[in-house]
Write a protein that holds these residues in place. Structure first.
Motif, PDB file in Angstrom:
ATOM      1  N   VAL A  52       0.835  -1.201   0.000  1.00 51.11           N
ATOM      2  CA  VAL A  52       0.000   0.000   0.000  1.00 51.11           C
ATOM      3  C   VAL A  52       0.871   1.252   0.000  1.00 51.11           C
ATOM      4  O   VAL A  52       0.576   2.234  -0.691  1.00 51.11           O
ATOM      5  CB  VAL A  52      -0.966  -0.028   1.202  1.00 51.11           C
ATOM      6  N   GLY A  53       1.961   1.222   0.752  1.00 51.18           N
ATOM      7  CA  GLY A  53       2.877   2.352   0.763  1.00 51.18           C
ATOM      8  C   GLY A  53       3.480   2.623  -0.601  1.00 51.18           C
ATOM      9  O   GLY A  53       3.665   3.782  -0.993  1.00 51.18           O
ATOM     10  N   ALA A  54       3.767   1.566  -1.341  1.00 54.10           N
ATOM     11  CA  ALA A  54       4.327   1.738  -2.684  1.00 54.10           C
ATOM     12  C   ALA A  54       3.330   2.405  -3.630  1.00 54.10           C
ATOM     13  O   ALA A  54       3.729   3.153  -4.526  1.00 54.10           O
ATOM     14  CB  ALA A  54       4.750   0.374  -3.239  1.00 54.10           C
ATOM     15  N   HIS A  55       2.044   2.151  -3.429  1.00 55.85           N
ATOM     16  CA  HIS A  55       1.026   2.743  -4.302  1.00 55.85           C
ATOM     17  C   HIS A  55       0.605   4.139  -3.864  1.00 55.85           C
ATOM     18  O   HIS A  55       0.349   5.007  -4.712  1.00 55.85           O
ATOM     19  CB  HIS A  55      -0.214   1.842  -4.328  1.00 55.85           C
ATOM     20  N   PHE A  56       0.505   4.351  -2.549  1.00 57.43           N
ATOM     21  CA  PHE A  56      -0.103   5.580  -2.055  1.00 57.43           C
ATOM     22  C   PHE A  56       0.872   6.512  -1.324  1.00 57.43           C
ATOM     23  O   PHE A  56       0.504   7.634  -0.990  1.00 57.43           O
ATOM     24  CB  PHE A  56      -1.260   5.239  -1.108  1.00 57.43           C
ATOM     25  N   GLY A  57       2.080   6.048  -1.069  1.00 57.35           N
ATOM     26  CA  GLY A  57       3.044   6.862  -0.350  1.00 57.35           C
ATOM     27  C   GLY A  57       3.407   6.252   0.983  1.00 57.35           C
ATOM     28  O   GLY A  57       2.625   5.474   1.572  1.00 57.35           O
ATOM     29  N   ALA A  58       4.575   6.611   1.479  1.00 55.34           N
ATOM     30  CA  ALA A  58       5.125   5.965   2.678  1.00 55.34           C
ATOM     31  C   ALA A  58       4.260   6.165   3.919  1.00 55.34           C
ATOM     32  O   ALA A  58       4.310   5.355   4.842  1.00 55.34           O
ATOM     33  CB  ALA A  58       6.532   6.486   2.933  1.00 55.34           C
ATOM     34  N   GLY A  59       3.462   7.218   3.955  1.00 50.44           N
ATOM     35  CA  GLY A  59       2.644   7.466   5.140  1.00 50.44           C
ATOM     36  C   GLY A  59       1.313   6.747   5.152  1.00 50.44           C
ATOM     37  O   GLY A  59       0.564   6.839   6.135  1.00 50.44           O
ATOM     38  N   ALA A  60       1.004   6.001   4.103  1.00 47.20           N
ATOM     39  CA  ALA A  60      -0.297   5.329   4.012  1.00 47.20           C
ATOM     40  C   ALA A  60      -0.342   4.103   4.920  1.00 47.20           C
ATOM     41  O   ALA A  60       0.637   3.369   5.042  1.00 47.20           O
ATOM     42  CB  ALA A  60      -0.575   4.915   2.577  1.00 47.20           C
ATOM     43  N   THR A  61      -1.498   3.889   5.539  1.00 47.57           N
ATOM     44  CA  THR A  61      -1.711   2.734   6.407  1.00 47.57           C
ATOM     45  C   THR A  61      -2.981   2.022   5.979  1.00 47.57           C
ATOM     46  O   THR A  61      -4.021   2.657   5.780  1.00 47.57           O
ATOM     47  CB  THR A  61      -1.851   3.160   7.877  1.00 47.57           C
ATOM     48  N   ALA A  62      -2.902   0.698   5.844  1.00 50.14           N
ATOM     49  CA  ALA A  62      -4.049  -0.099   5.409  1.00 50.14           C
ATOM     50  C   ALA A  62      -4.658  -0.843   6.587  1.00 50.14           C
ATOM     51  O   ALA A  62      -3.943  -1.442   7.392  1.00 50.14           O
ATOM     52  CB  ALA A  62      -3.621  -1.106   4.343  1.00 50.14           C
ATOM     53  N   TYR A  63      -5.990  -0.807   6.639  1.00 47.31           N
ATOM     54  CA  TYR A  63      -6.762  -1.548   7.630  1.00 47.31           C
ATOM     55  C   TYR A  63      -7.676  -2.517   6.875  1.00 47.31           C
ATOM     56  O   TYR A  63      -8.748  -2.124   6.411  1.00 47.31           O
ATOM     57  CB  TYR A  63      -7.601  -0.596   8.488  1.00 47.31           C
ATOM     58  N   PRO A  64      -7.277  -3.784   6.723  1.00 45.43           N
ATOM     59  CA  PRO A  64      -8.131  -4.731   5.998  1.00 45.43           C
ATOM     60  C   PRO A  64      -9.469  -4.944   6.696  1.00 45.43           C
ATOM     61  O   PRO A  64      -9.552  -4.972   7.933  1.00 45.43           O
ATOM     62  CB  PRO A  64      -7.302  -6.026   6.000  1.00 45.43           C
ATOM     63  N   VAL A  65     -10.509  -5.090   5.886  1.00 50.11           N
ATOM     64  CA  VAL A  65     -11.863  -5.336   6.382  1.00 50.11           C
ATOM     65  C   VAL A  65     -12.515  -6.400   5.505  1.00 50.11           C
ATOM     66  O   VAL A  65     -11.954  -6.830   4.505  1.00 50.11           O
ATOM     67  CB  VAL A  65     -12.710  -4.038   6.399  1.00 50.11           C
ATOM     68  N   ASN A 183     -10.347   0.196 -11.889  1.00 45.75           N
ATOM     69  CA  ASN A 183     -10.888   0.509 -13.212  1.00 45.75           C
ATOM     70  C   ASN A 183     -10.659   1.970 -13.561  1.00 45.75           C
ATOM     71  O   ASN A 183     -10.405   2.319 -14.718  1.00 45.75           O
ATOM     72  CB  ASN A 183     -12.381   0.185 -13.266  1.00 45.75           C
ATOM     73  N   ALA A 184     -10.736   2.839 -12.548  1.00 42.84           N
ATOM     74  CA  ALA A 184     -10.483   4.260 -12.777  1.00 42.84           C
ATOM     75  C   ALA A 184      -9.024   4.490 -13.152  1.00 42.84           C
ATOM     76  O   ALA A 184      -8.719   5.218 -14.104  1.00 42.84           O
ATOM     77  CB  ALA A 184     -10.849   5.066 -11.534  1.00 42.84           C
ATOM     78  N   ALA A 185      -8.104   3.879 -12.407  1.00 45.37           N
ATOM     79  CA  ALA A 185      -6.686   4.052 -12.703  1.00 45.37           C
ATOM     80  C   ALA A 185      -6.341   3.520 -14.088  1.00 45.37           C
ATOM     81  O   ALA A 185      -5.559   4.141 -14.831  1.00 45.37           O
ATOM     82  CB  ALA A 185      -5.845   3.343 -11.634  1.00 45.37           C
ATOM     83  N   ALA A 186      -6.937   2.377 -14.438  1.00 52.20           N
ATOM     84  CA  ALA A 186      -6.683   1.801 -15.759  1.00 52.20           C
ATOM     85  C   ALA A 186      -7.194   2.717 -16.860  1.00 52.20           C
ATOM     86  O   ALA A 186      -6.527   2.926 -17.885  1.00 52.20           O
ATOM     87  CB  ALA A 186      -7.333   0.426 -15.860  1.00 52.20           C
ATOM     88  N   ALA A 187      -8.377   3.280 -16.673  1.00 53.40           N
ATOM     89  CA  ALA A 187      -8.965   4.153 -17.692  1.00 53.40           C
ATOM     90  C   ALA A 187      -8.202   5.466 -17.813  1.00 53.40           C
ATOM     91  O   ALA A 187      -8.012   5.992 -18.917  1.00 53.40           O
ATOM     92  CB  ALA A 187     -10.425   4.424 -17.363  1.00 53.40           C
ATOM     93  N   LEU A 188      -7.773   6.018 -16.678  1.00 56.39           N
ATOM     94  CA  LEU A 188      -7.031   7.280 -16.681  1.00 56.39           C
ATOM     95  C   LEU A 188      -5.569   7.088 -17.060  1.00 56.39           C
ATOM     96  O   LEU A 188      -4.866   8.060 -17.350  1.00 56.39           O
ATOM     97  CB  LEU A 188      -7.115   7.934 -15.303  1.00 56.39           C
ATOM     98  N   ASP A 189      -5.108   5.834 -17.027  1.00 53.93           N
ATOM     99  CA  ASP A 189      -3.703   5.499 -17.277  1.00 53.93           C
ATOM    100  C   ASP A 189      -2.794   6.256 -16.309  1.00 53.93           C
ATOM    101  O   ASP A 189      -1.813   6.882 -16.700  1.00 53.93           O
ATOM    102  CB  ASP A 189      -3.316   5.804 -18.732  1.00 53.93           C
ATOM    103  N   LEU A 190      -3.162   6.179 -15.024  1.00 48.06           N
ATOM    104  CA  LEU A 190      -2.440   6.879 -13.987  1.00 48.06           C
ATOM    105  C   LEU A 190      -2.211   5.948 -12.795  1.00 48.06           C
ATOM    106  O   LEU A 190      -2.999   5.027 -12.566  1.00 48.06           O
ATOM    107  CB  LEU A 190      -3.237   8.092 -13.496  1.00 48.06           C
TER     108      LEU A 190
END
Length: 352
Positions: A52-65, A183-190
């Motif tokens: 998650v940090g690699a995708h969103f930045g080093a400060g990102a924290t994931a809480y699985p649900v 799907n949004a990232a794929a469509a925006l190519d970002l």
């Protein structure tokens, strides 16, 4: 056990209808065996933080649900005081398809705004972002957007940034319901961070089930100060998995490499193929919204829809007008799309 369904059947009702991606199932098998510490203190949840940090930045924290509704309710609860309210589109999933969970379970007020395309703008947000300090009105504290929207449309990074700037200037936070964020990232190519972290988003509900997971999503906190107490709220809301490694392992399998992107690109491509086929039918059908991700919205003659349903499953969107929604998934094939279009064409020709 004897298989109880036709494993070759695919429909256009929802990407939730699809099974789990084989690579995700393989990851579950790899995560099995032996003992791992429960409630998230396991190797797979630790690895998820790195992914998650690699995708969103080093400060990102994931809480699985466990699911998307849980992710949304937890996100909004963590972002708001008890008296807080959420500004969202009238068509937002938190308003239309979560059975009142944000309000009944989360204890929040939704302040909805009608939109032509499912997207909020600063001007639309301003219709509900008022009454600050008025004890008689629920206090706006969060703007929640869906990417891609329930109508299959997309926010650009600049559009997200404009909403984030407005929200922060007013003392609000910005939440993204990312059930179909791939799907949004794929469509925006970002990359994912281009329209989340880098655009000023505070918290993301990171979707996986619609893109090949067996179950599981995650709340991703991008600004730690925005969502205090989320760990406690997750337990209170019965979204804390004891064997969390099996949620985390799926998310790692999806997002560690490019599986998330490959799957979303394919679903989007099948929707584009479907849209092109519908356009080729001329004025006998009417595509009602832009096809920007993996959903197609089209108005069909009622008799034709009824006959199509003898073979295919899909959802009514506006029954009064005959508008239906057709969704493509990671496992939709060109043959599926072509067979649907061929049957639709046959029924239209028979109708005359």
């Amino acid at each position: 056990m004897t298989r109880l369904h036709d494993a070759d059947r695919r429909d256009f009702a929802s990407d939730n209808y699809a099974g789990a991606h084989p690579e995700v199932l393989s990851a579950l098998v790899d995560a099995n065996g032996g003992h791992q510490t429960a409630y998230g203190a396991d190797a797979y949840t630790a690895r998820l933080q790195e992914v998650v940090g690699a995708h969103f930045g080093a400060g990102a924290t994931a809480y699985p649900v466990f699911n998307g509704t849980g992710a949304n309710v937890l996100s909004l609860q963590a972002l708001l005081p008890r008296w807080g309210a959420v500004v969202c589109a009238e068509t937002a999933h938190i308003q239309t398809d979560e059975n009142g969970a944000p309000e009944r379970v989360g204890g929040l007020k939704l302040l909805t705004v009608p939109t032509p395309d499912g997207k909020l703008t600063p001007e639309l947000v301003a219709r509900q972002a008022w009454g600050f300090g008025d004890e008689h009105r629920a206090q706006p504290g969060v703007v929640s957007i869906t990417q891609s929207t329930e109508l299959g449309t997309l926010y650009t990074p600049d559009e997200v940034r404009a909403l984030a700037d407005q929200a922060h200037d007013l003392g609000l936070r910005l939440h993204v319901d990312g059930a179909r964020i791939a799907n949004a990232a794929a469509a925006l190519d970002l990359p994912l961070r281009a329209f989340t972290t880098d655009a000023g988003v505070d918290v993301v509900s990171l979707g996986g089930t619609k893109n090949g997971l067996l179950f599981g999503e995650a709340v991703v906190v991008l600004d730690e100060a925005a969502a205090p107490g989320l760990a406690y709220l997750r337990k209170m809301n019965m979204q804390l998995a004891s064997k969390m490694r099996f949620v985390s392992a799926q998310l790692v399998a999806l997002f560690e490499g490019d599986l998330w992107l490959r799957s979303a690109q394919h679903a989007n491509a099948m929707a584009a193929r479907l849209r092109a086929g519908l356009d080729a039918l001329g004025d006998r059908v009417h595509v009602t919204l832009p096809t920007q991700a993996n959903g197609v919205f089209v108005t069909l003659p009622r008799a034709v829809s009824a006959e199509l349903r003898r073979t295919w499953t899909f959802y009514d969107w506006h029954p009064e007008s005959g508008e239906v929604r057709l969704m493509c998934a990671f496992d939709t094939t060109e043959a599926d799309v072509d067979a649907f279009l061929a049957e639709l064409r046959r029924l239209l020709d028979a109708q005359g």
